[in-house]
Motif scaffolding. Sequence first.
Motif, PDB file in Angstrom:
ATOM      1  N   MET A 177       0.838  -1.198   0.000  1.00  0.00           N
ATOM      2  CA  MET A 177       0.000   0.000   0.000  1.00  0.00           C
ATOM      3  C   MET A 177       0.873   1.248   0.000  1.00  0.00           C
ATOM      4  SD  MET A 177      -3.295  -0.508   0.134  1.00  0.00           S
ATOM      5  CE  MET A 177      -4.416  -1.797   0.503  1.00  0.00           C
ATOM      6  N   ILE A 178       0.343   2.279  -0.626  1.00  0.00           N
ATOM      7  CA  ILE A 178       0.989   3.588  -0.670  1.00  0.00           C
ATOM      8  C   ILE A 178       0.176   4.513   0.230  1.00  0.00           C
ATOM      9  CG2 ILE A 178       1.602   5.538  -2.144  1.00  0.00           C
ATOM     10  CD1 ILE A 178       1.490   3.442  -4.505  1.00  0.00           C
ATOM     11  N   ARG A 179       0.832   5.150   1.194  1.00  0.00           N
ATOM     12  CA  ARG A 179       0.153   6.107   2.068  1.00  0.00           C
ATOM     13  C   ARG A 179       0.277   7.501   1.467  1.00  0.00           C
ATOM     14  NH1 ARG A 179       2.628   6.544   6.882  1.00  0.00           N
ATOM     15  NH2 ARG A 179       0.773   7.197   7.956  1.00  0.00           N
ATOM     16  N   LYS A 180      -0.851   8.202   1.362  1.00  0.00           N
ATOM     17  CA  LYS A 180      -0.880   9.560   0.812  1.00  0.00           C
ATOM     18  C   LYS A 180      -1.475  10.491   1.862  1.00  0.00           C
ATOM     19  CE  LYS A 180      -2.066  10.421  -3.426  1.00  0.00           C
ATOM     20  NZ  LYS A 180      -0.828  10.835  -4.067  1.00  0.00           N
ATOM     21  N   ALA A 181      -0.986  11.708   1.864  1.00  0.00           N
ATOM     22  CA  ALA A 181      -1.566  12.737   2.721  1.00  0.00           C
ATOM     23  C   ALA A 181      -1.618  14.032   1.923  1.00  0.00           C
ATOM     24  CB  ALA A 181      -0.739  12.915   3.984  1.00  0.00           C
ATOM     25  N   PHE A 182      -2.666  14.798   2.143  1.00  0.00           N
ATOM     26  CA  PHE A 182      -2.815  16.066   1.446  1.00  0.00           C
ATOM     27  C   PHE A 182      -3.699  16.986   2.266  1.00  0.00           C
ATOM     28  CE2 PHE A 182      -5.756  12.919  -0.163  1.00  0.00           C
ATOM     29  CZ  PHE A 182      -6.991  13.552  -0.179  1.00  0.00           C
ATOM     30  N   LYS A 183      -3.639  18.281   1.915  1.00  0.00           N
ATOM     31  CA  LYS A 183      -4.481  19.239   2.610  1.00  0.00           C
ATOM     32  C   LYS A 183      -5.367  19.983   1.621  1.00  0.00           C
ATOM     33  CE  LYS A 183      -1.046  22.951   2.826  1.00  0.00           C
ATOM     34  NZ  LYS A 183      -0.402  23.922   3.701  1.00  0.00           N
ATOM     35  N   MET A 184      -6.509  20.417   2.138  1.00  0.00           N
ATOM     36  CA  MET A 184      -7.494  21.172   1.378  1.00  0.00           C
ATOM     37  C   MET A 184      -7.999  22.284   2.295  1.00  0.00           C
ATOM     38  SD  MET A 184      -9.496  17.842  -0.203  1.00  0.00           S
ATOM     39  CE  MET A 184      -9.625  17.062   1.405  1.00  0.00           C
ATOM     40  N   LYS A 185      -8.879  23.135   1.796  1.00  0.00           N
ATOM     41  CA  LYS A 185      -9.327  24.278   2.595  1.00  0.00           C
ATOM     42  C   LYS A 185     -10.828  24.485   2.468  1.00  0.00           C
ATOM     43  CE  LYS A 185      -7.987  28.285   4.591  1.00  0.00           C
ATOM     44  NZ  LYS A 185      -6.964  28.598   5.515  1.00  0.00           N
ATOM     45  N   THR A 215      -8.300  24.302   7.570  1.00  0.00           N
ATOM     46  CA  THR A 215      -7.532  23.384   6.743  1.00  0.00           C
ATOM     47  C   THR A 215      -7.976  21.964   7.020  1.00  0.00           C
ATOM     48  OG1 THR A 215      -5.621  24.870   6.725  1.00  0.00           O
ATOM     49  CG2 THR A 215      -5.203  22.555   6.201  1.00  0.00           C
ATOM     50  N   LEU A 216      -8.231  21.238   5.943  1.00  0.00           N
ATOM     51  CA  LEU A 216      -8.544  19.814   6.021  1.00  0.00           C
ATOM     52  C   LEU A 216      -7.260  19.038   5.767  1.00  0.00           C
ATOM     53  CD1 LEU A 216     -11.727  19.968   3.809  1.00  0.00           C
ATOM     54  CD2 LEU A 216     -11.707  19.497   6.272  1.00  0.00           C
ATOM     55  N   PHE A 217      -7.031  18.026   6.560  1.00  0.00           N
ATOM     56  CA  PHE A 217      -5.867  17.156   6.399  1.00  0.00           C
ATOM     57  C   PHE A 217      -6.406  15.757   6.115  1.00  0.00           C
ATOM     58  CE2 PHE A 217      -3.162  13.962   8.488  1.00  0.00           C
ATOM     59  CZ  PHE A 217      -2.016  14.102   7.733  1.00  0.00           C
ATOM     60  N   ALA A 218      -6.053  15.210   4.975  1.00  0.00           N
ATOM     61  CA  ALA A 218      -6.546  13.891   4.581  1.00  0.00           C
ATOM     62  C   ALA A 218      -5.393  12.909   4.480  1.00  0.00           C
ATOM     63  CB  ALA A 218      -7.276  13.981   3.240  1.00  0.00           C
ATOM     64  N   VAL A 219      -5.664  11.682   4.848  1.00  0.00           N
ATOM     65  CA  VAL A 219      -4.677  10.610   4.707  1.00  0.00           C
ATOM     66  C   VAL A 219      -5.424   9.355   4.267  1.00  0.00           C
ATOM     67  CG1 VAL A 219      -4.759   9.980   7.171  1.00  0.00           C
ATOM     68  CG2 VAL A 219      -2.762   9.403   5.828  1.00  0.00           C
ATOM     69  N   LEU A 220      -4.835   8.633   3.336  1.00  0.00           N
ATOM     70  CA  LEU A 220      -5.432   7.396   2.881  1.00  0.00           C
ATOM     71  C   LEU A 220      -4.352   6.478   2.333  1.00  0.00           C
ATOM     72  CD1 LEU A 220      -7.054   7.466  -0.596  1.00  0.00           C
ATOM     73  CD2 LEU A 220      -5.814   9.439   0.226  1.00  0.00           C
ATOM     74  N   SER A 233      -5.943  20.836  -3.742  1.00  0.00           N
ATOM     75  CA  SER A 233      -5.347  19.832  -2.874  1.00  0.00           C
ATOM     76  C   SER A 233      -3.832  19.904  -2.986  1.00  0.00           C
ATOM     77  CB  SER A 233      -5.850  18.449  -3.319  1.00  0.00           C
ATOM     78  OG  SER A 233      -5.210  17.431  -2.612  1.00  0.00           O
ATOM     79  N   ILE A 234      -3.180  19.976  -1.847  1.00  0.00           N
ATOM     80  CA  ILE A 234      -1.718  20.061  -1.820  1.00  0.00           C
ATOM     81  C   ILE A 234      -1.185  18.789  -1.172  1.00  0.00           C
ATOM     82  CG2 ILE A 234       0.259  21.333  -0.909  1.00  0.00           C
ATOM     83  CD1 ILE A 234      -1.681  23.813  -0.913  1.00  0.00           C
ATOM     84  N   ASP A 235      -0.416  18.023  -1.937  1.00  0.00           N
ATOM     85  CA  ASP A 235       0.189  16.811  -1.397  1.00  0.00           C
ATOM     86  C   ASP A 235       1.185  17.172  -0.318  1.00  0.00           C
ATOM     87  OD1 ASP A 235      -1.230  15.102  -3.056  1.00  0.00           O
ATOM     88  OD2 ASP A 235       0.340  15.019  -4.571  1.00  0.00           O
ATOM     89  N   LEU A 236       1.212  16.366   0.736  1.00  0.00           N
ATOM     90  CA  LEU A 236       2.160  16.556   1.816  1.00  0.00           C
ATOM     91  C   LEU A 236       3.270  15.517   1.714  1.00  0.00           C
ATOM     92  CD1 LEU A 236      -0.447  17.229   4.639  1.00  0.00           C
ATOM     93  CD2 LEU A 236       0.899  18.901   3.368  1.00  0.00           C
ATOM     94  N   VAL A 237       4.446  15.908   2.128  1.00  0.00           N
ATOM     95  CA  VAL A 237       5.619  15.047   2.044  1.00  0.00           C
ATOM     96  C   VAL A 237       5.762  14.249   3.324  1.00  0.00           C
ATOM     97  CG1 VAL A 237       8.130  15.049   1.765  1.00  0.00           C
ATOM     98  CG2 VAL A 237       6.741  16.733   0.533  1.00  0.00           C
ATOM     99  N   PRO A 238       5.837  12.925   3.227  1.00  0.00           N
ATOM    100  CA  PRO A 238       6.008  12.131   4.444  1.00  0.00           C
ATOM    101  C   PRO A 238       7.394  12.370   5.060  1.00  0.00           C
ATOM    102  CG  PRO A 238       6.086  10.715   2.513  1.00  0.00           C
ATOM    103  CD  PRO A 238       5.761  12.085   2.024  1.00  0.00           C
ATOM    104  N   VAL A 239       7.414  12.563   6.367  1.00  0.00           N
ATOM    105  CA  VAL A 239       8.685  12.738   7.055  1.00  0.00           C
ATOM    106  C   VAL A 239       8.869  11.760   8.214  1.00  0.00           C
ATOM    107  CG1 VAL A 239       8.977  15.158   6.403  1.00  0.00           C
ATOM    108  CG2 VAL A 239       7.781  14.598   8.524  1.00  0.00           C
ATOM    109  N   PHE A 240       7.783  11.122   8.667  1.00  0.00           N
ATOM    110  CA  PHE A 240       7.898  10.175   9.779  1.00  0.00           C
ATOM    111  C   PHE A 240       6.701   9.247   9.767  1.00  0.00           C
ATOM    112  CE2 PHE A 240       6.890   9.007  14.203  1.00  0.00           C
ATOM    113  CZ  PHE A 240       8.075   8.367  14.544  1.00  0.00           C
TER     114      PHE A 240
END
Length: 104
Positions: free
Chosen positions: A1-9, A51-56, A94-101
């Motif tokens: 699986m690939i984990r994605k996170a992004f933010k919206m408003k 700000t909405l923070f989404a992860v899937l 939608s702005i993709d977020l960079v995984p750091v941890f």
Amino acid sequence: MIRKAFKMKLYPGKEAEYKRRHDQLWPEMEQMIHDYGGHEYSIFLDPETLTLFAVLEIEDEARWAASAETEICQKWWASMVELMETHPDNSPVSIDLVPVFYLK
């Protein structure tokens, strides 16, 4: 699986309606998300900034990207235009977020 996170408003005053619509997510939309490899989808709200923070988790980037072309996704996006920042094609800004941890 690939984990994605992004933010919206969200737009001001639209928090309750956004939550209500997701609490009553259309069955066809839920099915499409699963059909296109989406799993464990969560959206969180920062009420101070709206700000909405989404992860899937997704199975495949190309397959997930193709979900945007489905009729149900287009219909969902059109229904959300009044609640949040969107592009001219009604897709959410939608702005993709960079995984750091990640700790499992």
